[in-house]
Design a protein around this motif. Structure first.
Motif, PDB file in Angstrom:
ATOM      1  N   ALA A  74       0.812  -1.220   0.000  1.00 49.56           N
ATOM      2  CA  ALA A  74       0.000   0.000   0.000  1.00 49.56           C
ATOM      3  C   ALA A  74       0.844   1.268   0.000  1.00 49.56           C
ATOM      4  CB  ALA A  74      -0.941   0.008   1.210  1.00 49.56           C
ATOM      5  N   ASP A  75       2.069   1.199   0.528  1.00 49.28           N
ATOM      6  CA  ASP A  75       2.944   2.371   0.581  1.00 49.28           C
ATOM      7  C   ASP A  75       4.387   1.884   0.584  1.00 49.28           C
ATOM      8  OD1 ASP A  75       4.630   4.509   2.044  1.00 49.28           O
ATOM      9  OD2 ASP A  75       2.752   5.583   1.667  1.00 49.28           O
ATOM     10  N   ARG A  76       5.177   2.329  -0.358  1.00 46.84           N
ATOM     11  CA  ARG A  76       6.553   1.828  -0.493  1.00 46.84           C
ATOM     12  C   ARG A  76       7.403   2.183   0.724  1.00 46.84           C
ATOM     13  NH1 ARG A  76       9.466   6.173  -1.525  1.00 46.84           N
ATOM     14  NH2 ARG A  76       8.503   8.007  -2.512  1.00 46.84           N
ATOM     15  N   ARG A  77       7.124   3.322   1.337  1.00 43.33           N
ATOM     16  CA  ARG A  77       7.903   3.726   2.524  1.00 43.33           C
ATOM     17  C   ARG A  77       7.601   2.808   3.700  1.00 43.33           C
ATOM     18  NH1 ARG A  77       5.482   9.621   1.621  1.00 43.33           N
ATOM     19  NH2 ARG A  77       3.696   8.180   1.556  1.00 43.33           N
ATOM     20  N   LEU A  78       6.332   2.445   3.848  1.00 38.09           N
ATOM     21  CA  LEU A  78       5.959   1.494   4.892  1.00 38.09           C
ATOM     22  C   LEU A  78       6.567   0.120   4.600  1.00 38.09           C
ATOM     23  CD1 LEU A  78       4.351   0.611   7.381  1.00 38.09           C
ATOM     24  CD2 LEU A  78       2.371   0.286   5.886  1.00 38.09           C
ATOM     25  N   ASP A  79       6.517  -0.310   3.361  1.00 41.38           N
ATOM     26  CA  ASP A  79       7.104  -1.608   3.005  1.00 41.38           C
ATOM     27  C   ASP A  79       8.587  -1.654   3.377  1.00 41.38           C
ATOM     28  OD1 ASP A  79       4.688  -2.461   2.009  1.00 41.38           O
ATOM     29  OD2 ASP A  79       5.182  -2.048  -0.086  1.00 41.38           O
TER      30      ASP A  79
END
Length: 529
Positions: A444-449
């Protein structure tokens, strides 16, 4: 020509007459937790909390703190704690609305989430009376370790009646519970306790001195003492079933930084009667049920303080003008408010999620981080009001003094961080459950991943104790990010991931990266937006 020397201009109207529950993050979390059925009740409580009369009750309860009366006029020992009527009215509402042990008797889905939302709203009026309310809530799961005691007292603990006064517990319409654990020589190291418990028939006799007893005016205490089998948990009543006072003496009330409306005491057991709760020698394991529940309320209390400070700051900025424009329309102030709002919404979201999930690992992680954020958040919110925020009449100094408490209560930062390490080492199922919550937001969000991958690597590194705080902080931020990405407002989730996870953030509040939708974030915080 007449001289005008005192024309009042550009002052902010009182923040009253609003719905404290009109909080988008709170309402979203309520519905997600399966407690949408409680929204009308929550809104009703929010309107009451925002009323001028109830706000005044909060002020009065703190302006007139409790007084210990050790003796009556004739010299008899009475050990009474005297409270201002405002305190009793706040307690009556809290218990009447089910903020205490009522959810344990409510089988509706989301009952604990509904209670958490109400606790968060009502705590914004006055935080001190939340202590006995919280401990009454927390006493029930511990008491259930001894079914005969639970059958005897749980219905009264869950009663919607606030019945103040020292009388035999089973003669009252409702009961309030307290907790008495720490001693002078040990503090959080409760295994160092020296209070002794000697068996005498169907009960034990306790002798010792407790250094910090929360809510000493309670009807029942859960307490720790050394029995022959080791450290054990006991239920100690203030008044015995036959009407005589138990052998409990209140030595003094603590003169605290904040939480002034609530009494905290040193007390002495001098042959006090106590009933064993749970297995003998397993006192810590028994009372940890209570500690976990009160840790939840520490998170909720910190979230409540953040929301209260944010709303006060946003209200002030919306009505105060400087340099030719409303403060809320000035980019530098809007950046601060947006950052405060992101922190507040993250705390609220994880708090209500915990109320529904009740995972021990998530509780310890959030207890560490959310409560740590409270003082910095309160200080920045106060500063948004400038000098007006520094005077007592604004209510912001009371909020600021209250803010460090939740981090200290139920295990300070190091204790919470070490608890996380113990769970990581001993409860692999809890780790799987925690990481599954993070993985639910995958893609859902590359930064969270990226943050999740980094955290998983940290979890398997050897010897983490020397940097336990760093690990737990990261766990908390990634958990909050996962929840916000899935359930939060897009602008809030984006700002959170960019700043807290990707590192595009300064040290002070108001340093969010360029490109975040600060206007949309701040609008969610302005009362009556």
């Amino acid at each position: 020509m007449a001289h005008v020397t005192h024309e009042v201009l550009n002052q902010v109207p009182p923040l009253t007459g609003h719905d404290v529950a009109d909080d988008p993050a709170l309402l979203t979390a309520l519905r997600l937790g399966g407690a949408g059925w409680a929204e009308a009740e929550l809104r009703e409580l929010g309107v009451l909390a925002g009323s001028a009369r109830v706000q005044e009750l909060g002020r009065l309860a703190n302006e007139h703190p409790p007084v210990l009366r050790t003796h009556d006029r004739w010299g008899h020992r009475v050990d009474e704690v005297e409270f201002h009527p405002a305190w009793h009215e706040l307690m009556t509402t809290a218990i009447g609305r089910g903020l205490h042990a009522a959810p344990w008797r409510d089988e509706r889905p989301g009952a604990h989430v509904a209670r958490a939302a109400k606790f968060l709203v009502w705590s914004q009026v006055e935080a001190g009376h939340g202590c006995p309310v919280s401990m009454t809530y927390a006493a029930v799961p511990a008491l259930r370790r001894s079914p005969w005691l639970a059958a005897r007292f749980e219905p009264l603990l869950a009663s919607p009646e606030y019945d103040f006064g020292l009388r035999p517990p089973e003669s009252k319409r409702g009961l309030v519970a307290g907790m008495s654990m720490t001693e002078k020589q040990g503090g959080s190291d409760v295994r160092a306790n020296t209070t002794r418990a000697v068996r005498s028939g169907d009960h034990h006799v306790l002798t010792g001195h407790k250094w910090f007893t929360s809510a000493p005016m309670s009807d029942l205490f859960l307490t720790l003492a050394q029995a022959d089998e080791g450290l054990s948990c006991f239920l100690v009543p203030r008044v015995l079933p036959d009407g005589t006072r138990n052998a409990i003496s209140l030595q003094r009330l603590k003169d605290k930084l904040g939480n002034r409306s609530n009494a905290s005491a040193e007390l002495e057991y001098d042959g006090a009667v106590g009933w064993l709760v749970g297995e003998p020698g397993r006192g810590v394991r028994t009372i940890i049920e209570m500690v976990n529940a009160t840790r939840l309320d520490c998170v909720l209390g910190s979230a409540a303080g953040m929301r209260a400070g944010l709303v006060q700051a946003a209200h002030h900025a919306a009505h105060r003008r400087a340099f030719g424009a409303a403060l809320v329309d000035q980019p530098v102030m809007r950046a601060v408010l947006a950052d405060l709002a992101v922190e507040s919404e993250a705390a609220t979201t994880v708090g209500l999620w915990l109320a529904g999930s009740r995972g021990r690992l998530g509780l310890a992680v959030a207890k560490y981080w959310v409560c740590k954020r409270g003082p910095a958040h309160a200080a920045e919110a106060l500063e948004c009001l400038g000098g007006n925020g520094y005077v007592e009449e604004s209510g912001m100094p009371r909020l600021f003094r209250e803010s460090p408490l939740m981090s200290v209560w139920e295990g300070s930062g190091n204790v919470a961080a070490l608890d996380v390490l113990r769970v990581l080492a001993r409860e692999p199922d809890a780790v799987v459950e925690f990481t599954a919550e993070l993985d639910a937001a995958a893609g859902a969000d590359r930064r969270l991943d990226a943050a999740v991958r980094e955290l998983k690597a940290m979890l398997v590194e050897p010897d983490p104790e020397s940097r336990a705080r760093r690990l737990v902080e990261r766990m908390a931020l990634v958990l909050q990010g996962s929840l916000l990405v899935r359930h939060g407002h897009p602008a809030v989730a984006d700002a959170f991931c960019a700043s807290r996870l990707a590192g595009d953030w300064g040290v002070a509040f108001g340093t969010l990266p360029a490109g975040v939708d600060a206007k949309a974030i701040v609008e969610r915080a302005v009362p009556g937006r």
